[in-house]
Design a protein around this motif. Structure first.
Motif, short mmCIF file in Angstrom:
data_model
loop_
_atom_site.label_atom_id
_atom_site.label_comp_id
_atom_site.label_asym_id
_atom_site.label_seq_id
_atom_site.Cartn_x
_atom_site.Cartn_y
_atom_site.Cartn_z
N GLY A 61 0.81 -1.18 -0.07
CA GLY A 61 -0.03 -0.01 -0.12
C GLY A 61 0.73 1.25 -0.03
N GLU A 114 2.89 4.16 -1.43
CA GLU A 114 2.60 4.66 -2.55
C GLU A 114 4.28 5.15 -3.12
OE1 GLU A 114 0.33 5.73 -4.95
OE2 GLU A 114 -0.80 4.23 -3.45
N SER A 155 -1.93 -1.68 -7.10
CA SER A 155 -1.55 -1.83 -5.67
C SER A 155 -2.68 -2.71 -5.17
CB SER A 155 -1.35 -0.60 -4.78
OG SER A 155 -2.99 -0.13 -4.78
N MET A 156 -2.66 -3.33 -3.76
CA MET A 156 -3.63 -4.19 -3.46
C MET A 156 -4.93 -3.31 -3.14
SD MET A 156 -1.74 -6.38 -0.44
CE MET A 156 -3.29 -6.98 0.27
N LYS A 157 -4.94 -2.02 -2.68
CA LYS A 157 -6.17 -1.28 -2.57
C LYS A 157 -6.69 -0.89 -3.95
CE LYS A 157 -7.43 3.14 -0.72
NZ LYS A 157 -6.91 4.84 -0.39
N GLU A 158 -6.20 -0.67 -5.07
CA GLU A 158 -6.67 -0.48 -6.21
C GLU A 158 -7.38 -1.69 -6.74
OE1 GLU A 158 -3.56 2.86 -7.83
OE2 GLU A 158 -2.98 0.67 -8.04
N GLY A 160 -8.88 -4.00 -4.87
CA GLY A 160 -10.07 -4.22 -3.99
C GLY A 160 -9.59 -5.35 -3.18
N GLN A 179 -8.33 -6.85 0.51
CA GLN A 179 -7.92 -6.28 1.76
C GLN A 179 -7.43 -7.73 2.73
OE1 GLN A 179 -11.08 -4.04 3.42
NE2 GLN A 179 -9.81 -2.45 3.88
N ASP A 232 -4.42 -9.18 6.01
CA ASP A 232 -3.38 -8.76 6.52
C ASP A 232 -2.37 -10.41 6.53
OD1 ASP A 232 -2.80 -6.29 7.64
OD2 ASP A 232 -4.31 -6.43 9.00
#
Length: 203
Positions: A9, A11, A30-33, A35, A37, A39
């Motif tokens: 995550g 940048e 990225s993982m966020k882009e 979708g 989530q 850990d």
């Protein structure tokens, strides 16, 4: 069209990754882009083991994608290889790198130049659809400086000094840094491993 999801995550890291992988002509998210989530507990005993653990766990959540994960860190010889695989968690994950860097400089107080040797290490694992894993590793040798210098890098870059360039990795321009850095070398190597797989996909 296959996508590459990079397990981070960060940048600053994503910017470097996109620059280096640009000529693969594939979406790098990225993982966020993407979708995603999750850990992942990085409980491996080496950079390579941690990269494998991350890549395979995330690829299971996104089985159609290529998932790249890296584990990287700083090894300082005078500190018996610390912070090593604990680089991101050194002094606590939420501790700022300004504080971490100041602490490492303080621990090396009185250590002469020639014994301040250190290296950045990066291990990358690429988990492919179908379960295959590709791996690469890159390193860059240098020394720990006496103060933070430069604003181009992140993490431990401002205290990692390259004697042959007369500057820290945070003082290098992004293009030069990508050629020299541990992550740059590991990404270039994994890129060549991925090419045949991506070419096959296009056929």
């Amino acid at each position: 069209m296959k996508r590459i999801v990079f397990a981070t995550g960060n940048e600053g890291k994503m910017k470097e990754i996109r620059m280096i992988l640009a000529d693969l002509q594939v979406s790098v998210l990225s993982m966020k882009e993407a979708g995603l989530q999750i850990d992942v507990e990085e409980n491996g005993k080496s950079f390579a083991e941690n990269a494998d653990i991350k890549a395979t766990a995330i690829q299971k959540l996104s089985p159609g994608d290529i998932v790249l994960a890296d584990d990287s860190g700083l090894e300082i010889d005078a500190l018996n290889g610390e912070p090593g695989i604990y680089s991101a968690r050194y002094m606590g994950e939420d501790t700022s790198y300004r504080i971490k860097n100041a602490n490492l400089i303080e621990r090396l107080n009185g250590v002469p130049d020639e014994k301040r040797t250190a290296r950045f290490v990066c291990a990358i694992s690429a988990a492919l659809p179908g379960g295959k894993i590709l791996r690469s590793r890159g390193t860059i040798e240098g020394r720990i400086g006496y103060e933070e210098r430069g604003a181009n890098g992140f993490g431990y870059d401002p205290i990692f000094y390259l004697p042959e360039y007369g500057c820290s990795t945070a003082e290098l321009d992004p293009e030069t840094k990508n050629k020299l850095s541990h992550r740059g070398k590991a990404l270039e190597a994994i890129k060549e491993e991925l090419r045949p797989f991506l070419e096959e996909e296009k056929r």
